[in-house]
Scaffold this motif. Sequence first.
Motif, short mmCIF file in Angstrom:
data_model
loop_
_atom_site.label_atom_id
_atom_site.label_comp_id
_atom_site.label_asym_id
_atom_site.label_seq_id
_atom_site.Cartn_x
_atom_site.Cartn_y
_atom_site.Cartn_z
N UNK A 583 0.81 -1.21 0.00
CA UNK A 583 0.00 0.00 0.00
C UNK A 583 0.85 1.26 0.00
N UNK A 670 -11.65 14.84 -0.62
CA UNK A 670 -12.37 14.56 0.61
C UNK A 670 -12.83 13.10 0.64
N UNK A 673 -17.04 12.82 1.96
CA UNK A 673 -18.24 13.17 1.20
C UNK A 673 -19.01 11.91 0.81
N UNK A 674 -18.33 10.82 0.50
CA UNK A 674 -19.05 9.61 0.16
C UNK A 674 -18.85 8.49 1.17
N UNK A 675 -17.80 8.60 1.95
CA UNK A 675 -17.54 7.55 2.91
C UNK A 675 -17.69 8.14 4.31
N UNK A 676 -16.69 8.20 5.07
CA UNK A 676 -16.79 8.77 6.41
C UNK A 676 -15.39 9.13 6.87
N UNK A 686 -5.45 10.97 -5.68
CA UNK A 686 -5.40 10.02 -6.77
C UNK A 686 -4.00 10.02 -7.35
N UNK A 690 -4.05 6.31 -11.30
CA UNK A 690 -5.49 6.32 -11.12
C UNK A 690 -5.95 5.71 -9.82
N UNK A 692 -6.33 5.27 -5.71
CA UNK A 692 -6.51 6.18 -4.59
C UNK A 692 -5.44 5.90 -3.54
N UNK A 694 -4.34 7.17 0.52
CA UNK A 694 -4.81 7.94 1.67
C UNK A 694 -3.71 8.88 2.15
N UNK B 45 -8.62 0.78 -3.04
CA UNK B 45 -7.61 1.03 -2.02
C UNK B 45 -8.23 0.72 -0.67
N UNK B 46 -7.59 -0.19 0.03
CA UNK B 46 -8.14 -0.64 1.30
C UNK B 46 -8.15 0.51 2.31
N UNK B 47 -9.18 0.55 3.12
CA UNK B 47 -9.24 1.56 4.18
C UNK B 47 -9.21 0.82 5.51
N UNK B 54 -16.69 -3.69 3.30
CA UNK B 54 -16.28 -2.47 2.61
C UNK B 54 -14.88 -2.72 2.06
N UNK B 57 -11.84 2.16 -1.24
CA UNK B 57 -12.32 3.29 -2.05
C UNK B 57 -11.66 3.26 -3.42
N UNK B 58 -12.42 3.70 -4.41
CA UNK B 58 -11.84 3.81 -5.76
C UNK B 58 -11.99 5.24 -6.26
N UNK B 59 -11.28 5.50 -7.33
CA UNK B 59 -11.34 6.81 -7.98
C UNK B 59 -12.34 6.74 -9.12
N UNK B 63 -13.74 11.45 -8.11
CA UNK B 63 -14.47 11.36 -6.85
C UNK B 63 -14.04 10.09 -6.13
N UNK B 64 -13.88 10.20 -4.83
CA UNK B 64 -13.50 9.03 -4.05
C UNK B 64 -14.77 8.30 -3.64
N UNK B 65 -14.91 7.07 -4.09
CA UNK B 65 -16.16 6.33 -3.91
C UNK B 65 -15.88 5.03 -3.13
N UNK B 66 -16.62 4.82 -2.04
CA UNK B 66 -16.44 3.56 -1.31
C UNK B 66 -17.11 2.39 -2.05
N UNK B 95 -24.78 11.08 -1.88
CA UNK B 95 -23.69 10.16 -1.65
C UNK B 95 -23.54 9.20 -2.83
N UNK B 96 -22.31 8.93 -3.18
CA UNK B 96 -22.07 7.98 -4.26
C UNK B 96 -21.38 6.75 -3.67
N UNK B 157 -21.05 3.88 6.68
CA UNK B 157 -21.03 4.96 5.70
C UNK B 157 -21.71 6.19 6.25
#
Lengths: 707, 162
Positions: A583, A670, A673-676, A686, A690, A692, A694, B45-47, B54, B57-59, B63-66, B95-96, B157
């Motif tokens: 990672x 951010x 906005x979609x996660x937490x 990014x 391409x 992601x 952290x 990408x693992x969180x 879950x 997240x991907x790009x 936009x960062x999308x879970x 939310x996406x 989420x």
Amino acid sequence: MAETHQDSSGSGGDFDLSQFYQIFFEEAGENLDQMEQMLLNLNLETADDEELNGIFRCAHSVKGGAATFGFTDVAELTHQMESLLDRLRRHELQPNAAMVDVLLESADASRSLLARHQSGEGGDAPPTGDLVRRISDLAAGNASPPPATVAVAAPPVVVPKPAPPKVAGVRSLQIEIGPLDRPDQADAIQELFRDIPGLGEIKALASERANMRVFAVGTSSSDEDLLDLFAFHVSREHIVIKENDAASADAPSDTSVHVASSYADDPPPGAPLAPLPGFGFFDGSPGAPAVVGGGASPVAGQSVAKVPAKTAAAGPAAQPEAATIRVAISKVDQLINLVGELVITQAMLAQNSRALDPAVYQQLLTGLADLDRNTRDLQESVMSIRMIPMSIVFSRFPRMLRDLATKLGKKVDFVTQGEATELDKGLVEKITDPLTHLVRNSCDHGVEMPADRIAAGKSETGTITLSASHQGGSIVIEVRDDGRGLSREKILSKARERGLDVSDQMSDADVWQLIFAPGFSTAAVVTDVSGRGVGMDVVKKNIAALNGTVEIDSSEGYGMKVSVRLPLTLAIMDGMSVGVGEEVYILPLSSVVESFQVKADAVSTVGQGAQLVKVREEYMPVIELEKVFQIPRFGQEKSCDIMVVVEADGSRVALLVDELLGQQQVVVKNLESNYRKVPNVSGATILGDGKVALILDTGALVRRSRH
Amino acid sequence: MGMMEKMDELASSGAREYLTFRLDQEEYGIDILKVQEIRGYERPTRVANAPNFIKGVVNLRGTIVPIVDMRLKFNCSKADYNSFTVVIILNLRNRIVGIVVDSVSDVMELPPESLKAAPEIDSVIDSGAVMGLGSLGDRMLILLDIERLMDGQEMGLVSGLD
């Protein structure tokens, strides 16, 4: 209320407010439009508080702005409207049609007054006395009959009647220089304006002749002062100063002839000077080309006269059409996102095309190179949309300092430099409070009382300088004062008192950093200024939250300088990418101190748990990112251990990682906005491929190590 | 909202279109209006500290999308990722979110009369998230209130949704 605003405009006399006029005109226009809409929709029988308050707010905003910028006629009229609306919203009066009519008329009148100020035209102001009287009658509760001419339901037609009241103090001039053998001599004048604060604004205009230079200038200085200044670079006889707003309705044709003739190639020498009042001409200056040109036809003259503001193209205030648009931040952010995405796609294409044979794919590669350039240009332009000049922040200080100095009985000069330096809007909002604190601090703790200054052999008046400049990829804001400076001994003894770990061998820079410790104040007595608001620790924290750093330089008795270094924008950050397992994580470069390879025996444990590593006589906690982020190992062995020392909130920790991957600029995204919110993570970005990655929250990691 | 009311709401709004997808042996349907797009699976990408379903997240174009794996969420026996694995990108209010399913089958219109209330059953699915059952001949379609499902506390989420 009106008086206070008036006062503030007076105190900022040496500060050029004209740069904010455009924003004010736009906002006032919007407010008046909104007020009109609301007035038209107002249901007299069932008017609710929300509506009345809304209308009141509009009038109030216009009044406040008008008073601040010294447009007294507008302020007076809107003040009357506000009084009436105030009584309405307090239910002391019942709204009626006559009120709506008079308010609408007043809104129209305000508009035309504003239009007149904006275009800087002369002539008689539309009379507002009658309106003012009618409003106050209504506000007093007298049911005066509506006047015969109530034509207000139709959309208002703004008739900017020319009238002369100029903006107090600031004049809009057109300065012509030449003919010169070396016209670039004149360019030095632009630098004068840049270097001398408070002189005003200068803008180069196109000149029709190569040996002439034409500038539009907004200044509060007198013609004599300007000429004296310019004399360093060009001789007086080559300078012609004209007042733009002198293009009044009194003598339109004459004026226009002047404007036109000054562009004429060969002004006939000896032609009579036009005896115009209000012109900044210097009768008798031999080289003045401002004479009635024989070739200037009346037709050409009139056409110029109709659009004096445009011809002269003076400062922002001179354009009746809005030169800017106001856009929702979210739209700009969306644009920035898309461009960021485009940049990544472009980088990917560039990477994939590298292996191609240039001989075979020549066209494709040329196209990709173009794409590369265009993408970067586009990114730059898009980022610049969010940029606003520092003057927006700086402008609030003169007044504040003046009040504070008066209160403390001190004498302070305030100097600003680099007001044109641009900064991301989001940052500007967040940096204002810390800067305010620093400036207050300079005045309160730095600059001595006049008597003390004289005793110390300094001038009675202290100087506080606020400057902004670009340095590489960051912006540096400095607050300097020539006051008493910091006392090394006092700080050290205070630190010992508070039980901090200090030694006499510490470097000055380290000692100065101590004042950022929570609750640390060098003031012997906590005044109501230093005791209130944020402390230096909060300043540092706020700036660190913007990925910025604070440095102090001081010499006892000579003053102190606080330098705040900020990234140009919050959306882009310098990052260091580190690899752990498979990672990739990003560290904000601003918090990275150093990195080094460690051997296992360099790490010792305390109480079987917390690990410490010794870095040059200092033990610091070790954080294994692998454990914090539960990073899976797919069997592969670590090649080596690398520690990255990061600093946040004044503490340092060593992060254990597998490898350093490199430094790069990253676009901050951010995650919430979609996660937490994710612990120990401040956002995401990014990468070039391409994927992601952290971004680590170093502040949280440091705090974590404290427990 | 009670089950009957929910059915009433469905019935009164007339026929709706549903995107149907398969998880193991079961077939599910979600309101097509919530679907933004359908994509192939790419490794997210693992969180850290996220629930196992879950994936990370991907790009998605900046936009960062879970990404939520519904098969893990619903305890399916297997959850393979290959070139045919499908991710449905949902647009839920503000939310996406992407969900991983075995396959997308169809878009179908269900008339109100073919909708049945789901009986109270013991299931890994929060019963409030099942809007009803649709019958298509001998096939049974489980209609999910995907918004509710994604907003559930255990999805991780949640951040200030009402």
